[in-house]
Scaffold this motif. Structure first.
Motif, PDB file in Angstrom:
ATOM      1  N   UNK A   1      25.106   9.558   1.993  1.00  0.00           N
ATOM      2  CA  UNK A   1      24.175  10.654   2.277  1.00  0.00           C
ATOM      3  C   UNK A   1      23.606  10.476   3.667  1.00  0.00           C
ATOM      4  N   UNK A   2      23.538  11.568   4.424  1.00  0.00           N
ATOM      5  CA  UNK A   2      22.849  11.586   5.718  1.00  0.00           C
ATOM      6  C   UNK A   2      21.688  12.554   5.611  1.00  0.00           C
ATOM      7  N   UNK A   3      20.523  12.087   6.002  1.00  0.00           N
ATOM      8  CA  UNK A   3      19.319  12.913   5.966  1.00  0.00           C
ATOM      9  C   UNK A   3      18.793  13.025   7.385  1.00  0.00           C
TER      10      UNK A   3
ATOM     11  N   UNK B   1      17.850  10.652  12.094  1.00  0.00           N
ATOM     12  CA  UNK B   1      18.869  10.678  11.046  1.00  0.00           C
ATOM     13  C   UNK B   1      18.879   9.347  10.314  1.00  0.00           C
ATOM     14  N   UNK B   2      18.897   9.429   8.981  1.00  0.00           N
ATOM     15  CA  UNK B   2      18.939   8.248   8.120  1.00  0.00           C
ATOM     16  C   UNK B   2      20.148   8.389   7.206  1.00  0.00           C
ATOM     17  N   UNK B   3      20.905   7.307   7.075  1.00  0.00           N
ATOM     18  CA  UNK B   3      22.052   7.332   6.161  1.00  0.00           C
ATOM     19  C   UNK B   3      21.818   6.323   5.042  1.00  0.00           C
ATOM     20  N   UNK B   4      22.378   6.629   3.889  1.00  0.00           N
ATOM     21  CA  UNK B   4      22.280   5.721   2.740  1.00  0.00           C
ATOM     22  C   UNK B   4      23.613   5.736   2.009  1.00  0.00           C
TER      23      UNK B   4
ATOM     24  N   UNK C   1      25.558   9.586  -5.749  1.00  0.00           N
ATOM     25  CA  UNK C   1      25.024  10.310  -4.602  1.00  0.00           C
ATOM     26  C   UNK C   1      23.541  10.619  -4.777  1.00  0.00           C
ATOM     27  N   UNK C   2      23.110  10.894  -5.987  1.00  0.00           N
ATOM     28  CA  UNK C   2      21.689  11.179  -6.216  1.00  0.00           C
ATOM     29  C   UNK C   2      20.832   9.957  -5.882  1.00  0.00           C
TER      30      UNK C   2
ATOM     31  N   UNK D   1      17.662   7.519   0.767  1.00  0.00           N
ATOM     32  CA  UNK D   1      17.525   8.067   2.118  1.00  0.00           C
ATOM     33  C   UNK D   1      16.144   8.694   2.294  1.00  0.00           C
ATOM     34  N   UNK D   2      15.678   9.419   1.272  1.00  0.00           N
ATOM     35  CA  UNK D   2      14.332  10.019   1.346  1.00  0.00           C
ATOM     36  C   UNK D   2      13.259   8.950   1.495  1.00  0.00           C
TER      37      UNK D   2
END
Length: 108
Positions: A7-9, A41-44, A50-51, A57-58
């Protein structure tokens, strides 16, 4: 598996109207190395789901922003070592120098 659930936020810190101007300037200055065009940008990808990566990431984004807008720490008040601390330091230096002097072979 984890690349599929990665995930990228992204958060436009420079153009966001929801962040007050003073906090925005502070955050932009502190996160300058992580920003690309004012966007953070933050990635996880540590979880398989994915959830779970979205939640991670949040949380990471919130922690970064919270730390970036935190007020600067109070300046350190200068203090001086106590007399006892100075004496202990000097006594330890004397013990150490005596120990090294005792180790010498040539007897200087």
């Amino acid at each position: 598996n984890t690349t599929d659930s990665r995930v990228e936020l992204s958060f436009d810190l420079g153009g966001s109207p929801s962040v007050p101007e003073t906090l925005r300037e502070r955050a932009l200055a502190r996160l300058a190395g992580r920003l690309v065009g004012g966007v953070l940008t933050v990635t996880a990808s540590e979880h398989r789901a994915q959830l779970a990566n979205r939640e991670a990431a949040r949380e990471r984004m919130a922690a970064l922003l919270r730390e970036a807008v935190a007020p600067p720490p109070k300046p350190r008040r200068a203090t001086r070592p106590s007399r006892g601390a100075k004496e202990r330091r000097l006594a330890e230096k004397k013990r150490q120098s005596q120990r090294k002097r005792d180790r010498r072979v040539d007897g200087d």
